[in-house]
Scaffold this active site. Structure first.
Site, PDB file in Angstrom:
ATOM      1  N   SER A 178      -9.774   1.823   2.903  1.00 46.33           N
ATOM      2  CA  SER A 178      -8.870   2.598   2.058  1.00 46.33           C
ATOM      3  C   SER A 178      -7.838   1.737   1.343  1.00 46.33           C
ATOM      4  O   SER A 178      -7.168   2.182   0.423  1.00 46.33           O
ATOM      5  CB  SER A 178      -8.136   3.621   2.923  1.00 46.33           C
ATOM      6  OG  SER A 178      -7.297   2.960   3.863  1.00 46.33           O
ATOM      7  N   LYS A 195       0.841  -1.203   0.000  1.00 48.83           N
ATOM      8  CA  LYS A 195       0.000   0.000   0.000  1.00 48.83           C
ATOM      9  C   LYS A 195       0.873   1.249   0.000  1.00 48.83           C
ATOM     10  O   LYS A 195       1.859   1.318   0.741  1.00 48.83           O
ATOM     11  CB  LYS A 195      -0.912  -0.027   1.230  1.00 48.83           C
ATOM     12  CG  LYS A 195      -1.886   1.146   1.321  1.00 48.83           C
ATOM     13  CD  LYS A 195      -2.793   0.989   2.536  1.00 48.83           C
ATOM     14  CE  LYS A 195      -3.778   2.135   2.665  1.00 48.83           C
ATOM     15  NZ  LYS A 195      -4.682   1.962   3.833  1.00 48.83           N
ATOM     16  N   SER A 215     -10.211  -0.775   7.261  1.00 48.99           N
ATOM     17  CA  SER A 215      -9.702  -0.536   5.911  1.00 48.99           C
ATOM     18  C   SER A 215      -9.003  -1.715   5.262  1.00 48.99           C
ATOM     19  O   SER A 215      -8.609  -1.637   4.100  1.00 48.99           O
ATOM     20  CB  SER A 215      -8.753   0.668   5.907  1.00 48.99           C
ATOM     21  OG  SER A 215      -9.473   1.846   6.161  1.00 48.99           O
TER      22      SER A 215
END
Length: 433
Positions: free
Chosen positions: A147, A81, A171
């Site tokens: 996210s 990420k 998330s």
């Protein structure tokens, strides 16, 4: 190469490398070909790192050929990420509020993966600063979730078998549920956040995506080699079914059908199910936001002063709301957090884990907005962030429809116990009639 490696497990990839059926270079070439075909629709990657990936894959192929074996992750591609630092690669945070950071060193989690022989396979898209929605591999007209949606989509689409994400209020687990994969949020502070950009330090967790609990166990062992081994269980598996989440008004019919099918399969397999209640979802969501919003406002306060317009509207609204949270609300929320942690530990004394819907609906068209009053997406998610308990979303598929998530949560620091429990649950559900 005739073998399609897209959806092989970590164990199958490792066995193929060592048998000579294929090499890390073969796998990474296939992965980048798949990424090139799918990426315009997925929007999963910010930086694919192609040249560096092939250099790493070439090195891993040669090391394995020469008999240098770093373990089960050697040559396995893992996506990262893009709020996690990778040396000599830009960390963009998917935002226009600040310029990209050129990382000079790996985050600790990335360094651990490299030491285990993993191939760092690109930086994935995220939602915190709304760089653009990542789309769902099962239906590109729906979201992969936020996210950590880019990391989830990369695994669900067969590009990589593992990826890293972060989870402050769900998330990792929500995107895992939407995309039909395993999303693991370990215990609070189980994995180092050094080199990971913060959102809310009291709630942030580093975690991972995989396609099975067995693969997640392998990755977690590399990221946290000192974690306690799973304890042998005596007697049948004891699960608490969280009634005020399982029966919440927001749970849609297709999700309920998948959950009830899973519950019946567990009962038939001899799993002991007991209904329990946790604090009300709305109260937990409000407490989480009363902690998250002011902490995020502190983290991003200086950037809001210098470049508020660089934030997407949803993020800017959240940060502005955080600046207005009174200190008494923040302290009261922290007090609830400590009380709920103690209450959960007491409840877990007679249980191995608790189960609930990860989210009450399948992947929507767009990412649900996080309102200051809470929202239906997080009715089950917030408790594990507030208490720091390890929590995993397991995929359920309801007769070919969009995937549903079954969330399994255990006592804090029982990470390997939870992974072992989830492997048991997966075996039961895979044999359902």
């Amino acid at each position: 190469m005739d073998i399609d490696t897209a959806f092989l497990s970590v164990g199958e990839l490792a066995a193929g490398y060592r048998s000579g059926a294929f090499t890390p270079l073969d796998v990474c070439r296939q992965a980048h070909e798949r990424l090139a075909r799918l990426e315009p629709d997925l929007n999963a990657f910010i930086e694919p790192m192609a040249e560096d990936v092939f250099d790493q894959a070439t090195r891993a192929t040669e090391e394995l050929r020469q008999g240098l074996d770093r373990g089960p992750l050697h040559g396995i591609p893992v996506a990262i990420k893009d709020i996690i630092d990778v040396a000599d690669v830009r960390t963009t945070f998917a935002t226009k509020a600040v310029p990209p950071k050129h990382a000079t060193r790996d985050a600790e989690c990335v360094a651990r993966l490299r030491a285990a022989g993993a191939i760092i396979f690109g930086k994935t898209n995220l939602l915190e600063f709304a760089a653009g929605q990542t789309n769902n591999p099962h239906d590109p007209n729906r979201t992969a979730g936020g996210s950590s949606g880019g990391s989830a989509a990369a695994v669900a689409a067969g590009i990589v078998p593992l990826s890293l994400g972060t989870d402050t209020g769900g998330s990792i687990r929500a995107p895992a549920a939407y995309c039909g994969i395993v999303g693991f949020k370990p215990s609070f502070a189980a994995l180092s956040l050094e080199g990971v950009y913060p959102l809310s330090p009291s709630l942030d967790h580093l975690g991972l995506f995989a396609r099975s609990s067995a693969d997640a166990t392998i990755a977690f062992a590399a990221l946290h080699p000192d974690a306690a081994s799973a304890r042998p269980r005596q007697g049948p598996l004891r699960l608490g079914m969280v009634g005020n989440q399982w029966n919440h008004r927001a749970v849609r019919a297709d999700v309920r059908a998948a959950l009830d099918t899973a519950r019946l399969s567990l009962e038939r397999a001899g799993v002991a199910l007991t209904e329990i209640q946790l604090p009300g979802p709305a109260e937990m969501a409000a407490a989480l936001l009363d902690i998250l919003m002011p902490e995020a406002a502190v983290v991003h306060g200086s950037k809001m002063v210098t470049n508020a317009d660089g934030f997407a509207k949803g993020t800017r609204d959240l940060l502005e709301a955080g600046m207005r949270v009174q200190a008494t609300r923040y302290i009261e929320a922290m007090e609830k957090q400590h009380r709920w942690f103690s209450e959960f530990e007491t409840a877990m004394a007679d249980l191995d884990a608790v189960i609930a819907p990860t989210v009450p609906f399948t992947a929507p068209d767009t990412d649900p907005a996080l309102s200051t009053d809470g929202d239906d997406e997080i009715i089950s998610l917030t408790h594990a962030n507030l208490t720091g308990a390890p929590s995993i979303s397991l995929p359920l598929f309801n007769y070919g429809a969009m995937p549903v998530g079954l969330m399994v949560t255990a006592a804090r620091k029982g990470d390997n116990d939870l992974l072992s429990i989830c492997e048991t649950i997966e075996r039961v559900l895979s044999h359902r009639s």
